[in-house]
Enzyme design. Structure first.
Site, PDB file in Angstrom:
ATOM      1  N   GLY A 104      -7.387   8.973  -0.219  1.00 21.05           N
ATOM      2  CA  GLY A 104      -7.626  10.177   0.752  1.00 21.05           C
ATOM      3  C   GLY A 104      -7.542  11.712   0.642  1.00 21.05           C
ATOM      4  CG  HIS A 150      -1.923   1.070   1.225  1.00 22.15           C
ATOM      5  ND1 HIS A 150      -1.809   2.392   1.508  1.00 22.15           N
ATOM      6  CD2 HIS A 150      -3.354   0.987   0.904  1.00 22.15           C
ATOM      7  CE1 HIS A 150      -2.643   3.137   1.491  1.00 22.15           C
ATOM      8  NE2 HIS A 150      -3.825   2.230   0.912  1.00 22.15           N
TER       9      HIS A 150
HETATM   10  P1  PGA Z   1      -9.368   6.179   0.285  1.00 26.57           P
HETATM   11  O1  PGA Z   1      -8.274   4.825   0.645  1.00 26.57           O
HETATM   12  O2  PGA Z   1     -10.639   5.576  -0.050  1.00 26.57           O
HETATM   13  O3  PGA Z   1      -9.834   6.840   1.544  1.00 26.57           O
HETATM   14  O4  PGA Z   1      -8.790   7.138  -0.674  1.00 26.57           O
HETATM   15  C1  PGA Z   1      -7.919   4.141  -0.489  1.00 26.57           C
HETATM   16  C2  PGA Z   1      -6.898   3.339   0.155  1.00 26.57           C
HETATM   17  O5  PGA Z   1      -5.961   3.690   0.674  1.00 26.57           O
HETATM   18  O6  PGA Z   1      -6.940   2.008  -0.212  1.00 26.57           O
END
Ligand code: PGA
Length: 249
Positions: A172, A96
């Site tokens: 995010g 990730h």
């Molecule tokens: P998000 O995160 O949906 O909050 O953008 C996705 C992720 O980090 O897998």
């Protein structure tokens, strides 16, 4: 192919909040009136066992958010793939962007973790994605191809893993690529996988980065998008449920 909806809860929630979220999801599931995608939730390490107990006898699956590249031994603070699997998880997110950025996980570390996950009987969800800088300088595709080439162990089979395309700048932030961009990159990943993985099954390719109840349907209808990896919105039951309902039958 059955679509995937994966909820990455990251380092959020207490024991009580996590139990509440998991039980509410189970309740929703029991009321579902249509075939559902494969749903995977990714609780923090300490709650894997708790969530496993709550999801018992349902079709919901569990993933850890990382695991060690080592199989066992003197690695204080680390958690092995076998331990994760022992607590009831079937999958593990690896590489990730938050791990790559904050904990220095390189492609070569990700590759070792993928091998360790397979040995521990976990199916890795391998995350790749370009940074904003790489995108702006036209190096998105090159970056993604390198990450794929260097993160996959040799001889890995299509049915052993999942890829998640997560543009770092979309995670995010509330910003997502245009649908045509997602389609293009997923096509590139599909093509590269056909060179790297021996012919056989089809590797599911998920999209992740600011997926919401509002944009999920369009993303899930995009060719070569086999599911979504959801961060923030997976912590809100109604939003996550709406995303699940947006999957293709
Ligand atoms: P998000 O995160 O949906 O909050 O953008 C996705 C992720 O980090 O897998």
């Amino acid at each position: 192919m059955q679509q995937y909806v994966v909820g990455n809860w990251k380092m959020n929630g207490s024991r009580v909040e996590t139990a509440r979220l998991a039980s509410s999801l189970v309740r929703k599931l029991s009321e579902a009136e249509r075939p559902l995608p494969r749903i995977i939730v990714c609780p923090p390490f300490p709650y894997l066992g708790l969530v496993h107990d709550l999801l018992h006898n349902t079709t919901l699956k569990i993933a850890a958010q990382s695991c060690s590249q080592h199989l066992e031994g003197a690695f204080t603070g680390e958690v092995s793939a076998r331990q994760v699997s022992d607590m009831g998880a079937s999958y593990v997110i690896l590489g990730h962007s938050e791990r790559r950025t904050h904990y220095g996980e390189t492609n070569s570390i990700v590759q070792s973790k993928v091998s360790a996950a397979l040995k521990g009987k976990l199916q890795p969800i391998i995350c790749i994605g370009e940074t904003a800088g790489e995108r702006e300088s036209g190096r998105a595709v090159a970056s993604i191809i390198t990450q794929l080439q260097e993160s996959l162990p040799r001889n890995i089979k299509a049915e052993q893993f999942i890829v998640a395309y997560e543009p770092v700048w979309a995670i995010g932030t509330g910003i997502t690529p245009r649908i045509e961009e997602i389609q293009h990159i997923h096509g590139v990943i599909r093509q590269e996988l056909s060179k790297l993985v021996s012919p056989g099954g089809i590797v599911p390719i998920l999209y992740g980065g600011s997926v919401t109840a509002l944009n999920a349907r369009e993303i899930l209808q995009t060719p070569n998008v086999n599911g979504v990896l959801v961060g923030n919105a997976s912590l809100k039951l109604e939003d996550f449920w709406q995303i699940i309902q947006s999957s293709e039958e």
